[in-house]
Write a protein that holds these residues in place. Structure first.
Motif, short mmCIF file in Angstrom:
data_model
loop_
_atom_site.label_atom_id
_atom_site.label_comp_id
_atom_site.label_asym_id
_atom_site.label_seq_id
_atom_site.Cartn_x
_atom_site.Cartn_y
_atom_site.Cartn_z
N ALA A 88 0.83 -1.21 0.00
CA ALA A 88 0.00 0.00 0.00
C ALA A 88 0.87 1.26 0.00
CB ALA A 88 -0.92 -0.01 1.22
N TYR A 89 1.95 1.24 0.76
CA TYR A 89 2.85 2.39 0.79
C TYR A 89 3.49 2.62 -0.57
CZ TYR A 89 7.10 5.05 1.75
OH TYR A 89 8.11 5.97 1.71
N ALA A 90 3.90 1.56 -1.23
CA ALA A 90 4.50 1.69 -2.55
C ALA A 90 3.50 2.23 -3.56
CB ALA A 90 5.05 0.34 -3.02
N LEU A 91 2.26 1.73 -3.51
CA LEU A 91 1.24 2.20 -4.46
C LEU A 91 0.83 3.64 -4.19
CD1 LEU A 91 -1.07 -0.96 -4.67
CD2 LEU A 91 0.54 -0.14 -6.39
N ALA A 92 0.96 4.09 -2.95
CA ALA A 92 0.52 5.44 -2.60
C ALA A 92 1.60 6.49 -2.82
CB ALA A 92 0.06 5.48 -1.15
N ARG A 93 2.87 6.14 -2.55
CA ARG A 93 3.91 7.18 -2.52
C ARG A 93 5.09 6.91 -3.45
NH1 ARG A 93 1.22 11.41 -1.19
NH2 ARG A 93 0.18 11.26 0.83
N TRP A 94 5.23 5.75 -4.01
CA TRP A 94 6.33 5.49 -4.92
C TRP A 94 5.87 5.67 -6.35
CZ3 TRP A 94 9.66 0.71 -3.17
CH2 TRP A 94 10.21 0.99 -1.91
N ASP A 95 6.74 6.25 -7.16
CA ASP A 95 6.44 6.45 -8.58
C ASP A 95 7.26 5.44 -9.39
OD1 ASP A 95 5.55 7.37 -10.97
OD2 ASP A 95 6.72 9.22 -10.98
N PHE A 96 6.59 4.40 -9.86
CA PHE A 96 7.29 3.36 -10.61
C PHE A 96 6.41 2.93 -11.78
CE2 PHE A 96 4.85 1.35 -7.25
CZ PHE A 96 4.21 0.31 -7.90
N ARG A 97 7.04 2.34 -12.77
CA ARG A 97 6.32 1.89 -13.95
C ARG A 97 5.36 0.76 -13.56
NH1 ARG A 97 9.64 0.22 -19.24
NH2 ARG A 97 10.09 2.48 -19.09
N ALA A 157 -3.71 10.17 2.66
CA ALA A 157 -4.12 11.31 3.49
C ALA A 157 -2.99 11.84 4.35
CB ALA A 157 -5.30 10.89 4.37
N ILE A 158 -1.85 11.15 4.40
CA ILE A 158 -0.71 11.62 5.18
C ILE A 158 -0.01 12.73 4.39
CG2 ILE A 158 1.47 10.98 6.26
CD1 ILE A 158 0.45 8.12 6.44
N PRO A 159 0.26 13.88 5.01
CA PRO A 159 0.92 14.98 4.28
C PRO A 159 2.26 14.54 3.69
CG PRO A 159 0.07 15.75 6.38
CD PRO A 159 -0.09 14.25 6.39
N VAL A 160 2.51 14.97 2.45
CA VAL A 160 3.77 14.62 1.78
C VAL A 160 4.95 15.22 2.52
CG1 VAL A 160 5.02 14.77 -0.40
CG2 VAL A 160 2.54 14.50 -0.42
N SER A 161 4.74 16.32 3.21
CA SER A 161 5.83 16.98 3.92
C SER A 161 6.44 16.08 4.99
CB SER A 161 5.33 18.28 4.56
OG SER A 161 4.25 18.02 5.45
N LEU A 162 5.63 15.20 5.58
CA LEU A 162 6.17 14.28 6.59
C LEU A 162 7.16 13.31 5.97
CD1 LEU A 162 3.00 13.42 8.73
CD2 LEU A 162 4.87 14.98 9.28
N PHE A 163 6.84 12.81 4.77
CA PHE A 163 7.76 11.91 4.09
C PHE A 163 9.03 12.64 3.67
CE2 PHE A 163 3.53 10.05 3.43
CZ PHE A 163 3.75 8.75 3.86
N ASP A 164 8.88 13.86 3.18
CA ASP A 164 10.05 14.64 2.76
C ASP A 164 10.96 14.93 3.94
OD1 ASP A 164 9.05 14.66 0.19
OD2 ASP A 164 8.05 16.60 0.42
N VAL A 174 12.24 1.08 5.00
CA VAL A 174 11.70 0.24 6.07
C VAL A 174 11.40 1.08 7.30
CG1 VAL A 174 12.15 -1.72 7.58
CG2 VAL A 174 12.92 -1.79 5.20
N ALA A 175 12.31 1.95 7.66
CA ALA A 175 12.08 2.82 8.82
C ALA A 175 10.93 3.79 8.55
CB ALA A 175 13.35 3.59 9.14
N MET A 176 10.74 4.17 7.28
CA MET A 176 9.62 5.05 6.94
C MET A 176 8.29 4.39 7.28
SD MET A 176 9.22 8.11 5.38
CE MET A 176 10.53 8.30 4.16
N LEU A 177 8.18 3.10 7.00
CA LEU A 177 6.96 2.37 7.34
C LEU A 177 6.73 2.37 8.84
CD1 LEU A 177 7.09 -0.74 4.97
CD2 LEU A 177 5.36 1.05 4.97
N TRP A 178 7.79 2.16 9.60
CA TRP A 178 7.66 2.02 11.05
C TRP A 178 7.46 3.35 11.76
CZ3 TRP A 178 6.69 -1.72 14.35
CH2 TRP A 178 6.98 -1.53 15.71
N VAL A 181 4.55 5.88 8.58
CA VAL A 181 3.29 5.32 8.08
C VAL A 181 2.49 4.66 9.19
CG1 VAL A 181 2.26 3.64 6.51
CG2 VAL A 181 4.22 5.02 5.76
N LEU A 182 3.11 3.77 9.93
CA LEU A 182 2.38 2.98 10.93
C LEU A 182 1.66 3.84 11.97
CD1 LEU A 182 1.69 0.09 11.69
CD2 LEU A 182 3.72 0.05 13.16
N PRO A 183 2.29 4.88 12.55
CA PRO A 183 1.55 5.69 13.54
C PRO A 183 0.33 6.40 12.97
CG PRO A 183 3.92 6.08 13.71
CD PRO A 183 3.71 5.30 12.45
#
Length: 271
Positions: A88-97, A157-164, A174-178, A181-183
């Motif tokens: 789900a994280y990859a489909l939501a935030r990763w840009d891949f072919r 729905a999670i702000p992109v700024s948090l990922f940046d 992996v740490a990004m998920l933990w 994303v998870l919280p």
């Protein structure tokens, strides 16, 4: 009476009628469990009794049956979270072919009945020698298109700024998920958990396919063995057995209903 009032009356009437239809079997079950007499022909007497509950408890090995269902449903949900959240994280935030195609395939999985894939999965489990065991109940449900869809909507729905900000701090995937994303997807975990646990707790189809003995009997499988029109168990005791089967789910729902509603509302607000 203006149009708005008529519409509201019609909506409330339809909701009330639906509630009566849905609560009817529950009322019948409880009446047959705690009252004396046959609830089907209307000869119930207003005398409370616990004899039917005691007989229902003695009819099955409930601690073992409950334990099996808790183990199976808990393992399935945990495996679904572990496998679905990264996807789900990859489909939501990763840009891949192929991201859009992959998401469409996930949606297609939502509309494929379990009976369609049941035969090949059965032969696969049979070839591996896993029939009539816990793995036969758990493995086919590890992948969940519904969980992937639900988690993806929440992650959107999670702000992109948090990922940046996390990437600037050197946080890896992996740490990004933990840590990020998870919280933020805990309400989605509650909602997905309810749907997953209820679905697999009440599932009779798949245990009936892969189980041949009572060694790994779940609640519905065990209840089906002592109920039905050909059963020698009295009707009131069968209704009490049904009540005992539904009791754990009812208690869990009452405890987490607020979190469930919040999870569904936030998921509906996802982009």
């Amino acid at each position: 009476m203006n149009t708005t009032i008529r519409r509201r009356v019609g909506v409330h009437t339809a909701v009330a009628a639906g509630g009566v239809i849905m609560l009817g079997p529950l009322v019948l079950m409880l009446a047959g469990t705690f009252l004396v007499g046959n609830p089907l022909n209307g000869d119930l007497t207003p005398h409370l009794t616990l004899d039917h509950v005691r007989d229902a408890w003695a009819a099955l090995d409930w601690p073992r049956v409950y334990g099996t269902s808790v183990l199976v449903t808990g393992a399935i949900f945990l495996a679904q979270v572990v496998t679905s959240l990264p996807v789900a994280y990859a489909l939501a935030r990763w840009d891949f072919r192929g991201r859009r195609l992959t998401f469409k395939l996930v949606l297609i999985c939502l509309v494929i009945p379990v009976q369609v894939t049941g035969i090949p999965i059965y032969f696969l489990l049979s070839g591996l020698g896993l029939l009539d065991g816990y793995l036969a109940l758990i493995l086919p449900s590890v992948g969940s298109g519904f969980c992937i869809y639900l988690f993806r909507q929440f992650i959107l729905a999670i702000p992109v700024s948090l990922f940046d900000a996390a990437r600037l701090d050197g946080v890896g995937p992996v740490a990004m998920l933990w840590r990020v994303v998870l919280p933020h997807v805990r309400p989605a975990l509650v909602a997905a958990g309810v749907f997953s646990v209820v679905s697999h707790w009440n599932d009779l189809y798949w245990p009936s396919v892969v189980l041949t003995t009572d060694r790994a009997a779940t609640v519905p499988y065990a209840v089906a063995g002592v109920s039905g029109p050909e059963s020698t168990v009295p009707l009131n005791v069968q209704l009490a057995i049904a009540a005992l089967a539904a009791l754990p789910l009812l208690v869990c729902f009452l405890l987490i209903q607020r979190h469930l509603v919040r999870g569904l509302v936030l998921t509906a607000d996802g982009e």
